[in-house]
Design a protein around this motif. Structure first.
Motif: not given
Length: 339
Positions: A6, A103, A106, A109, A127-130, A135
């Motif tokens: 993260n 990350i 980014s 995302g 696709k990254l989590k937020k 992210y």
């Protein structure tokens, strides 16, 4: 190294893998006939047998996916356990921090991840989590290994040492680790955890990472290989390499470092031969030497790579221990390690 990817936090996880090498070898006088000096002949191969304990530390080539932040996830954006991430957004990945930095920077995302699986390169857009404005990718990775192991021999023709006798694999995924660069060290504060019928034994120790004695970048199913920074192996007598067809059932010996830091020879018996090209476990070996049984309880974690000698020739190396009997284990033919 295992890390939660993260934006703010990097957690390190270093896996211990057991394996060994060395430089100086002392032979018991009572068993010295096994180490006569041989005159080189063009049709024979000779090596310096090793057997001392070494510390090993290495960086992986890329980072290995070893798990997920959420336990019920089987994959993330196509990434699976055992995949080796080599590029993100066309940037070469050297360690887990590289991924965290990408990350962090980014904009939308989304990232393009190139990874290796089954010797094939695959690129996926993920696709990254937020969460809480940050992210994250949601995977755990490893980029370093550290542990103790045993060296097998030094080949004066190739100018390389060989050690361990089996692949260094990830403790979580059992995948072979691709090594970018590694070093070997002379360990200190060694401790032998003796094996018994209920517990596997192991070698514990520390090493100074500023005092390297060798380098390696090769990790195969037959162990690691690389260059030594010292030429003290020249103090050891050359020994002839046996062809696998010369190995026979019966008496043999292994080389392993004693409590005083000297490599000694210990009696074993070759109980069975397994001549299967798809199997790296070529021999079944039983430790019968009372001194070694008193010292280690048998074959322990960290002895992989210990040279096996029979009829004045090096025939192989210890690779594994039986789960239910520490006096018994497996060995690999030496010609497999030379290929």
């Amino acid at each position: 190294m295992r890390e939660k990817l993260n934006i703010n936090k990097v957690s390190f996880y270093i896996a211990l893998l057991c394996f060994i090498l060395s430089i100086n070898i002392l032979i018991n006088e009572k068993k010295s006939p096994a180490y006569e000096v041989f005159n080189n002949k063009s049709n024979k191969t000779y090596v310096y047998p090793l057997g001392n304990i070494i510390g090993v530390r290495a960086n992986t080539d890329g980072v290995l996916v070893v798990g997920y932040e959420e336990e019920d996830v089987e994959y993330i954006g196509g990434l699976q356990r055992g995949d080796n991430i080599i590029e993100v957004n066309d940037i070469k990945i050297k360690n887990s921090e590289d991924i965290s930095n990408i990350i962090r920077n980014s904009k939308d995302g989304n990232i393009n991840v190139t990874f290796e699986r089954d010797k094939k390169h695959i690129t996926e857009n993920i696709k990254l989590k937020k969460e809480n404005g940050e992210y994250k990718l949601g995977i755990w990775v490893r980029d370093k290994i550290s542990g103790i192991g045993t060296a097998t021999f030094y080949d004066p023709n190739l100018k390389q040492f060989k050690a361990i006798g089996h692949a260094i694999t990830d403790v979580d995924t059992n995948e072979l680790l691709k090594i970018k660069e590694g070093n070997i060290y002379k360990p200190i504060n060694l401790e032998i955890i003796k094996a018994d019928d209920n517990n596997h034994g192991k070698i514990k120790g520390e090493f100074d990472t500023t005092d390297s004695i060798g380098r390696f970048n090769s990790n195969s199913k037959f162990g690691i290989s690389g260059k030594l920074d010292s030429e003290k192996y020249n103090e050891i007598q050359l020994i002839q390499v046996a062809d696998s067809e010369e190995v026979e059932l019966g008496p043999a010996m292994i080389l392993f470092e004693d409590a005083n830091g000297n490599v000694q020879s210990y009696d074993v018996t070759i109980k069975n031969l397994i001549k299967d090209e798809k199997n790296e476990k070529n021999m079944v070996i039983e430790v019968i030497d009372k001194n070694l049984l008193s010292y280690t309880g048998g074959i322990i974690q960290g002895m992989s790579g210990s040279p096996i000698i029979q009829n004045n020739k090096i025939i192989g190396a210890i690779t594994h221990v039986f789960k239910d009997n520490p006096k018994k284990g497996y060995g690999i033919f030496i010609d497999e390690m030379l290929e």
